[in-house]
Design a protein around this motif. Structure first.
Motif, PDB file in Angstrom:
ATOM      1  N   ILE A   2      -3.595  -9.383  -8.436  1.00 25.81           N
ATOM      2  CA  ILE A   2      -3.926  -9.208  -7.027  1.00 25.81           C
ATOM      3  C   ILE A   2      -5.425  -9.375  -6.779  1.00 25.81           C
ATOM      4  O   ILE A   2      -5.838  -9.870  -5.731  1.00 25.81           O
ATOM      5  N   LEU A  97      -4.615  -2.847   0.090  1.00 27.83           N
ATOM      6  CA  LEU A  97      -3.684  -3.465  -0.854  1.00 27.83           C
ATOM      7  C   LEU A  97      -3.995  -3.064  -2.290  1.00 27.83           C
ATOM      8  O   LEU A  97      -3.085  -2.858  -3.102  1.00 27.83           O
ATOM      9  N   ALA A 116       0.535  -8.110  -4.024  1.00 32.06           N
ATOM     10  CA  ALA A 116       0.101  -9.467  -4.354  1.00 32.06           C
ATOM     11  C   ALA A 116       0.735 -10.484  -3.418  1.00 32.06           C
ATOM     12  O   ALA A 116       0.080 -11.431  -2.956  1.00 32.06           O
ATOM     13  N   ALA A 119      -0.963 -10.265  -0.036  1.00 26.47           N
ATOM     14  CA  ALA A 119      -2.252 -10.955  -0.055  1.00 26.47           C
ATOM     15  C   ALA A 119      -2.054 -12.466  -0.001  1.00 26.47           C
ATOM     16  O   ALA A 119      -2.801 -13.182   0.679  1.00 26.47           O
ATOM     17  N   THR A 120      -1.030 -12.955  -0.696  1.00 30.87           N
ATOM     18  CA  THR A 120      -0.719 -14.381  -0.660  1.00 30.87           C
ATOM     19  C   THR A 120      -0.317 -14.809   0.746  1.00 30.87           C
ATOM     20  O   THR A 120      -0.727 -15.872   1.231  1.00 30.87           O
TER      21      THR A 120
END
Length: 249
Positions: A2, A97, A116, A119-120
């Protein structure tokens, strides 16, 4: 993992930041109907705040969705925003996050996601809305390795794309082979799959974020499943949009 994705998200956000920070006029229209540059930045800031809420207080996020107006997304895009507001929301989201416990998923408008994956998704949306701003300013952005994140989330959303269009999810696997900005090959799916999608990574990302019409892109499909998926491929949560017409940018 991440941390790497968040670093790429920061870099992608900075590209857009650099485009808008010198502007005196944020009322310039973008290819997204009814949305100005200000609306694009406001939308990103609003979504960052919603994602931060989902990461820090899932119950409050779920309650906010229950009480939300039907035009929730457009309402968020109409909020007044300063560049400093968006910068602050980006930093808060990264902190939120990173603080999510291992193994915990974050609720969202579509299926829950790992930090993760969230965030993507934020990187994908920042890149896509950055494309709207770049098109409005008639600027060509340099493709980077960060496109792999955008392509990855589109491939992962294969089944979702069919479901959100009211279609059964095919069982046949699809091999995706994309050429990255430096000529590198990015692949997903079984190497021996009969159904295949190939082309430049940039073109696939533009297609999956509905920023270009399919006929303007060098993405090809082989096989019934691949040909059924390509017209509806999407890298975002929620109902499919109308997409761009030919030459619309």
């Amino acid at each position: 993992m991440i941390t790497e994705i968040l670093n790429d998200l920061r870099a992608e956000s900075q590209v857009l930041d650099d485009l808008v920070s010198p502007l005196y006029d944020w009322t310039i229209p973008t290819p997204a109907e009814g949305w100005t540059i200000a609306n694009q930045i406001s939308h990103l800031r609003w979504t960052d705040r919603m994602a931060t809420l989902a990461a820090r207080d899932p119950a409050a996020f779920t309650e906010a969705l229950k009480q939300a107006a039907p035009d929730l997304v457009d309402e968020g895009a109409r909020e007044r925003v300063r560049l400093s507001d968006w910068r602050a929301s980006r930093a808060e989201l990264a902190e939120a996050l990173l603080a999510v416990p291992s193994g915990v998923k974050v609720p969202w408008f579509g299926p829950p996601m790992s930090p993760a994956s969230m965030a993507t998704a934020r990187l994908m949306e920042t890149w896509a809305h950055g494309q709207d701003v770049a098109d409005a300013l008639q600027v060509t952005r340099e493709p980077t390795h960060r496109l792999k994140h955008v392509a990855h989330i589109a491939v992962r959303a294969f089944g979702y794309a069919f479901l959100v269009n009211g279609l059964p999810v095919p069982q046949a696997p699809v091999r995706v082979e994309l050429t990255g900005p430096q000529g590198e090959l990015w692949t997903w799916g079984p190497e021996d799959a009969e159904d295949r999608i190939t082309g430049p990574a940039l073109d696939f990302c533009l297609l999956a974020t509905q920023r270009r019409h399919r006929d303007e892109l060098a993405v090809t499909a082989v096989g019934d499943t691949a040909n059924a998926w390509l017209p509806i491929a999407q890298a975002f949560a929620g109902p499919p949009g109308a997409g761009r017409g030919k030459g619309q940018r």
